[in-house]
Design an enzyme around this catalytic site. Structure first.
Site, PDB file in Angstrom:
ATOM      1  CB  CYS A   1      -0.954  -0.038   1.195  1.00 38.20           C
ATOM      2  SG  CYS A   1      -2.320   1.143   1.089  1.00 38.20           S
ATOM      3  CG  MET A   2       1.785   5.704   1.892  1.00 41.85           C
ATOM      4  SD  MET A   2       1.159   6.931   3.045  1.00 41.85           S
ATOM      5  CE  MET A   2       2.241   8.304   2.646  1.00 41.85           C
TER       6      MET A   2
END
Length: 228
Positions: A171-172
């Site tokens: 994800c991030m």
């Protein structure tokens, strides 16, 4: 990263290509309803996300054996103990998202990405950022990409006796890993990304649709949780 500063998000005046009014309206209705349900369910201003989503008295997660080999503030660098005769090099540094909890990759024995990697001979390190709080509002991307991640990578390389790491960004954490690989190319042998947003210029991208001012009230979110 976290901030308590209120700000209005910006959005294009025209609908993004491929997303008509019907889609935007459905997104608004869904997240508005979800937000209201959240407020009614919690009944307090700043919920403990771990306690809300996971009853730790009932469910144990993150059970793959590991040691904490580095700490800095809330950050913990976990090193998973070898479970195979042959350990592969270089080590794998898992960079998880800043807000999501890393036990998602290590739910239960037999249902764990980390466990499968370790049993396959991968030397796994994982960055657990800890639960975000108001202190994180002072951190920016450079603190993560040029500070915290390099220090974790250095610990992993020193312990493994290598001059490179492989990286798995989720994800991030994948966005941060990509930035790190671009600014420290000599440190990274392999870059693996899972569900990582990269191209933020595509207006029809899901993140841009979610964050469009017509669909997303930043002020309401900050008022409710204070830490975004």
């Amino acid at each position: 990263m976290a901030t308590t500063k209120k700000r209005k998000s910006s959005g294009a005046e025209a609908s993004p290509a491929g997303a008509g009014p019907g889609f935007a309206d459905s997104v608004v209705r869904f997240y508005s309803g979800l937000f209201q349900e959240w407020r009614r369910a919690t009944s307090f201003k700043s919920p403990d996300l771990d306690s809300f989503f996971l009853n730790k008295d009932r469910v144990e997660v993150g059970l793959t054996p590991h040691d904490v080999v580095y700490e800095e503030g809330k950050l913990r660098l976990l090193h998973y103990r070898a479970q195979s005769k042959k350990v592969l090099r270089p080590p794998l540094l898992v960079v998880y998202a800043l807000v999501n909890r890393p036990y998602i990759l290590d739910l239960r024995p037999g249902r764990s990405v980390i466990e499968a990697l370790v049993k396959g001979g991968v030397d796994v390190y994982l960055i657990d950022w800890g639960a975000p709080d108001l202190a994180d509002r002072y951190l920016d991307l450079d603190d993560y990409v040029s500070g915290l991640i390099p220090r974790c990578a250095e610990r992993a390389m020193k312990r493994a006796g290598t001059d490179k790491v492989s990286m798995l960004g989720y994800c991030m954490g994948g966005t941060l890993s990509t930035m790190f690989a671009a600014t420290h190319p000599g440190w990274v042998k392999n870059l693996i990304l899972m569900a990582a947003p990269i191209d933020f210029h595509v207006r029809e991208g899901l993140l841009n649709l979610w964050s469009d001012a017509r669909n997303y009230d930043v002020d309401q979110l900050v008022d409710a949780y204070g830490n975004v």
